[in-house]
Design a protein around this motif. Structure first.
Motif, PDB file in Angstrom:
ATOM      1  N   ILE A 228       4.317  -2.167  12.235  1.00 59.66           N
ATOM      2  CA  ILE A 228       3.621  -1.893  10.971  1.00 59.66           C
ATOM      3  C   ILE A 228       3.074  -0.471  10.961  1.00 59.66           C
ATOM      4  O   ILE A 228       3.170   0.254   9.959  1.00 59.66           O
ATOM      5  N   GLN A 229       2.498  -0.054  12.101  1.00 62.73           N
ATOM      6  CA  GLN A 229       1.940   1.298  12.188  1.00 62.73           C
ATOM      7  C   GLN A 229       3.026   2.356  12.019  1.00 62.73           C
ATOM      8  O   GLN A 229       2.807   3.389  11.384  1.00 62.73           O
TER       9      GLN A 229
ATOM     10  N   ASN B  23       5.462   6.453   8.596  1.00 70.40           N
ATOM     11  CA  ASN B  23       6.631   6.941   7.861  1.00 70.40           C
ATOM     12  C   ASN B  23       6.327   7.078   6.371  1.00 70.40           C
ATOM     13  O   ASN B  23       6.702   8.068   5.738  1.00 70.40           O
ATOM     14  N   ILE B  24       5.644   6.065   5.834  1.00 66.11           N
ATOM     15  CA  ILE B  24       5.302   6.109   4.414  1.00 66.11           C
ATOM     16  C   ILE B  24       4.351   7.259   4.121  1.00 66.11           C
ATOM     17  O   ILE B  24       4.493   7.970   3.117  1.00 66.11           O
ATOM     18  N   THR B  25       3.374   7.471   5.012  1.00 70.50           N
ATOM     19  CA  THR B  25       2.427   8.581   4.840  1.00 70.50           C
ATOM     20  C   THR B  25       3.159   9.918   4.875  1.00 70.50           C
ATOM     21  O   THR B  25       2.879  10.817   4.063  1.00 70.50           O
ATOM     22  N   HIS B  26       4.097  10.041   5.806  1.00 72.22           N
ATOM     23  CA  HIS B  26       4.876  11.278   5.921  1.00 72.22           C
ATOM     24  C   HIS B  26       5.721  11.511   4.673  1.00 72.22           C
ATOM     25  O   HIS B  26       5.771  12.623   4.136  1.00 72.22           O
TER      26      HIS B  26
ATOM     27  N   LEU C 107       6.716  14.069  -0.575  1.00 70.34           N
ATOM     28  CA  LEU C 107       6.901  13.932  -2.017  1.00 70.34           C
ATOM     29  C   LEU C 107       5.875  14.758  -2.787  1.00 70.34           C
ATOM     30  O   LEU C 107       6.202  15.396  -3.791  1.00 70.34           O
ATOM     31  N   ASN C 108       4.621  14.748  -2.313  1.00 71.48           N
ATOM     32  CA  ASN C 108       3.581  15.552  -2.959  1.00 71.48           C
ATOM     33  C   ASN C 108       3.891  17.031  -2.868  1.00 71.48           C
ATOM     34  O   ASN C 108       3.706  17.785  -3.831  1.00 71.48           O
ATOM     35  N   THR C 109       4.366  17.452  -1.684  1.00 74.77           N
ATOM     36  CA  THR C 109       4.743  18.856  -1.504  1.00 74.77           C
ATOM     37  C   THR C 109       5.889  19.229  -2.422  1.00 74.77           C
ATOM     38  O   THR C 109       5.886  20.291  -3.056  1.00 74.77           O
ATOM     39  N   THR C 110       6.875  18.330  -2.510  1.00 70.45           N
ATOM     40  CA  THR C 110       8.028  18.576  -3.384  1.00 70.45           C
ATOM     41  C   THR C 110       7.603  18.619  -4.847  1.00 70.45           C
ATOM     42  O   THR C 110       8.081  19.457  -5.619  1.00 70.45           O
ATOM     43  N   LYS C 111       6.682  17.714  -5.226  1.00 71.12           N
ATOM     44  CA  LYS C 111       6.193  17.681  -6.607  1.00 71.12           C
ATOM     45  C   LYS C 111       5.470  18.974  -6.950  1.00 71.12           C
ATOM     46  O   LYS C 111       5.669  19.548  -8.023  1.00 71.12           O
TER      47      LYS C 111
END
Length: 242
Positions: A55-56, A61-64, A69-73
């Motif tokens: 789970i961790q 992975n999701i956090t990364h 995605l935020n950087t790309t946005k």
């Protein structure tokens, strides 16, 4: 039974509840201590420790991915903004102008439009380029754009051609149209520069949207453009008489 099962089961339950609340991966080490031995509680502890570890990994992975995605946005938003800016003057470009035109046409369709357009272009750009060079011509365009930015406050200004600019005044700024144009002309008149190409002048024309006759922004633009060319002809006539 208490030592091998009950106490371990209570501890395992507490550790799982703690992880569910805090999502602290350090709890795995405590759960793994319960996996020693050869019984069902030990096997269950081992499986839960492995599950939490997986789970961790998924959370990381999701956090990364979310960060990427935020950087790309952000990068896409910056590129989108840059794509709408004229590189020379820093004003909006023709693409940005077309986007606002599309928005205004939508407002016209919904009978909610209230805007005016002013068109102006730099006089004698070809002469400046031929006499002093294109670098000086660019400097003159930048100078003119600076005057426009100061005069047409709270309005969107676009460079829609080589030496042609469009100003869109909306809502409360529509009533100030004539005043803003006069401010623009006054700024140019007051400018005295030893470098002749920086003593810029521009012909200006404007038109206010009329809901009774105008079907699109282009109708307003054409009237403003015609008024601008009439003004240019007047300025040339004045120069000949002078």
């Amino acid at each position: 039974i208490n030592r091998l099962y009950v106490s371990k089961l209570v501890k395992l339950n507490n550790h799982v509840e703690k992880y569910a609340k805090d999502k602290n991966p350090e709890i795995v080490a405590k759960i793994e201590k319960l996996s020693s031995g050869n019984n069902e509680i030990s096997a269950l502890s081992s499986q839960i420790a492995e599950m939490i570890t997986e789970i961790q990994k998924h959370i990381e992975n999701i956090t990364h991915i979310s960060s990427e995605l935020n950087t790309t946005k952000e990068a896409a938003e910056k590129l989108s903004q840059l794509a709408q800016i004229d590189n020379l003057t820093g004003l909006g470009n023709k693409f940005a102008y077309s986007e606002e035109v599309a928005e205004l046409n939508g407002l016209i369709k919904d009978k909610k439009a209230n805007f005016a357009i002013a068109i102006f272009d730099l006089n004698d750009l070809k002469k400046i380029n031929d006499t002093h060079g294109h670098v000086k011509g660019d400097a003159a365009l930048v100078k003119l754009a600076g005057f426009a930015t100061r005069a047409f406050w709270n309005c969107n200004i676009y460079r829609v051609g080589g030496d042609e600019f469009a100003v869109i005044m909306r809502d409360e700024m529509v009533e100030k149209c004539d005043e803003l144009i006069e401010n623009f002309r006054d700024l140019m008149k007051k400018e005295k520069n030893s470098q002749k190409w920086l003593n810029v002048t521009a012909a200006v024309g404007s038109s206010v949207f009329d809901e009774n006759t105008d079907k699109s922004v282009d109708d307003v633009f054409k009237r403003a453009d015609t008024a601008m060319y009439d003004n240019k002809a007047q300025m040339k006539e004045q120069m000949r008489n002078y």
